[in-house]
Enzyme design. Structure first.
Site, mmCIF file in Angstrom:
data_model
loop_
_atom_site.group_PDB
_atom_site.id
_atom_site.type_symbol
_atom_site.label_atom_id
_atom_site.label_comp_id
_atom_site.label_asym_id
_atom_site.label_seq_id
_atom_site.Cartn_x
_atom_site.Cartn_y
_atom_site.Cartn_z
ATOM 1 N N GLY A 159 0.920 -1.261 0.023
ATOM 2 C CA GLY A 159 0.069 0.044 0.085
ATOM 3 C C GLY A 159 0.750 1.137 0.051
ATOM 4 O O GLY A 159 0.425 2.225 -0.557
ATOM 5 N N ASP A 208 0.251 3.352 4.166
ATOM 6 C CA ASP A 208 -0.784 4.170 3.179
ATOM 7 C C ASP A 208 -1.907 4.855 4.044
ATOM 8 O O ASP A 208 -2.320 6.037 4.061
ATOM 9 C CB ASP A 208 -1.408 3.302 2.020
ATOM 10 C CG ASP A 208 -1.924 1.986 2.732
ATOM 11 O OD1 ASP A 208 -2.032 1.818 3.938
ATOM 12 O OD2 ASP A 208 -2.574 1.047 1.781
ATOM 13 N N ASP A 217 -6.339 2.980 10.121
ATOM 14 C CA ASP A 217 -7.704 2.609 10.134
ATOM 15 C C ASP A 217 -8.043 2.096 11.511
ATOM 16 O O ASP A 217 -8.097 2.836 12.328
ATOM 17 C CB ASP A 217 -7.951 1.498 8.954
ATOM 18 C CG ASP A 217 -9.467 1.116 8.722
ATOM 19 O OD1 ASP A 217 -10.101 2.019 9.190
ATOM 20 O OD2 ASP A 217 -9.688 0.043 8.647
ATOM 21 N N PHE A 275 -14.566 3.584 2.151
ATOM 22 C CA PHE A 275 -13.657 2.633 1.590
ATOM 23 C C PHE A 275 -12.857 3.355 0.350
ATOM 24 O O PHE A 275 -13.697 3.333 -0.603
ATOM 25 C CB PHE A 275 -14.201 1.234 1.334
ATOM 26 C CG PHE A 275 -12.713 0.403 0.923
ATOM 27 C CD1 PHE A 275 -12.099 -0.300 1.945
ATOM 28 C CD2 PHE A 275 -12.666 0.015 -0.470
ATOM 29 C CE1 PHE A 275 -11.210 -1.101 1.704
ATOM 30 C CE2 PHE A 275 -11.505 -0.848 -0.805
ATOM 31 C CZ PHE A 275 -10.680 -1.199 0.366
#
Ligand code: IMP
Ligand code: MG
Length: 192
Positions: free
Chosen positions: A52, A108, A111, A160
């Site tokens: 990522g 990246d 979350d 998302f």
């Protein structure tokens, strides 16, 4: 009738664009300055979480004037396409020696926080001189373990997203911008 040609065909799979290519470029230049200011003349050991963070790392490194050592680590997948399904684990032990080094960990997106909490825990045990974290995106509302990154590109809502390194089932990483993937293309359809 011929379709209007888009800059990138995958744009059609996006619900909305959240961060444009121009905004990414501008923010990376400023992040490079923030990082240089924080580290002064020190050498930085960048540890990048692939796949990522590949695009973000490649661009950000060129905006950092400090001497840099680079290594990449891979986390065993603990998600299906959009959902967290277990615990993240390091695939191999860290290849580069980080003892007494200033480590800048790059990912990246931040979350739930599980990945970066786990990786920083592993690196701290190796006695680095310091460890800081830099993420392109921060979905603050989704945290399951407490974690804050020192350097954040953009705070984004709980959607998302794909593009600029972020994927859905390994696709869309090559989109130059970041956008929300159309809900009808997400499997399972709800991102929760
Ligand atoms: P965390 O452990 O939940 O913080 O997850 C971090 C990893 O989940 C990231 O490195 C991404 O690979 C993945 N991830 C989380 N949210 C998204 C998203 O919106 N799009 C694509 N990948 C995501
Ligand atoms: Mg990832």
């Amino acid at each position: 009738m011929a379709r209007t040609l888009k800059i990138h065909p995958a744009h059609a799979d996006l619900e909305t664009i959240l961060v444009t290519e121009t905004a990414i470029k501008r923010r990376i230049t400023r992040l490079g300055r923030e990082i240089a200011k924080t580290y002064g003349d020190e050498e930085i050991t960048v540890v990048s979480i692939i796949n990522g963070a590949i695009l973000f790392t490649a661009d950000l490194l060129r905006a950092i004037p400090n001497p840099v050592r680079l290594d990449c680590i891979r986390i065993s997948s603990y998600r299906n396409e959009t959902k967290s399904i277990g615990k993240p684990q390091l695939v191999h032990s860290l290849p580069l020696d980080v003892t007494n080094r200033h480590v800048l960990l790059m990912d990246d997106i931040l979350d739930t926080g599980k990945t970066l909490a786990m990786v920083t825990g592993v690196i701290k045990k190796l006695n680095p001189a310091s460890i800081k974290t830099c993420v392109l995106l921060d979905k603050k509302g989704r945290r399951e373990v407490p974690f804050d990154a020192e350097f954040v590109g953009f705070k984004i809502p709980d959607k998302f997203v794909v593009g600029y390194g972020l994927d859905f089932a390994e696709r869309y990483r090559n989109l130059p911008c970041i956008g929300e993937l159309r809900p009808d293309l997400q499997n399972p359809p709800e991102w929760a």
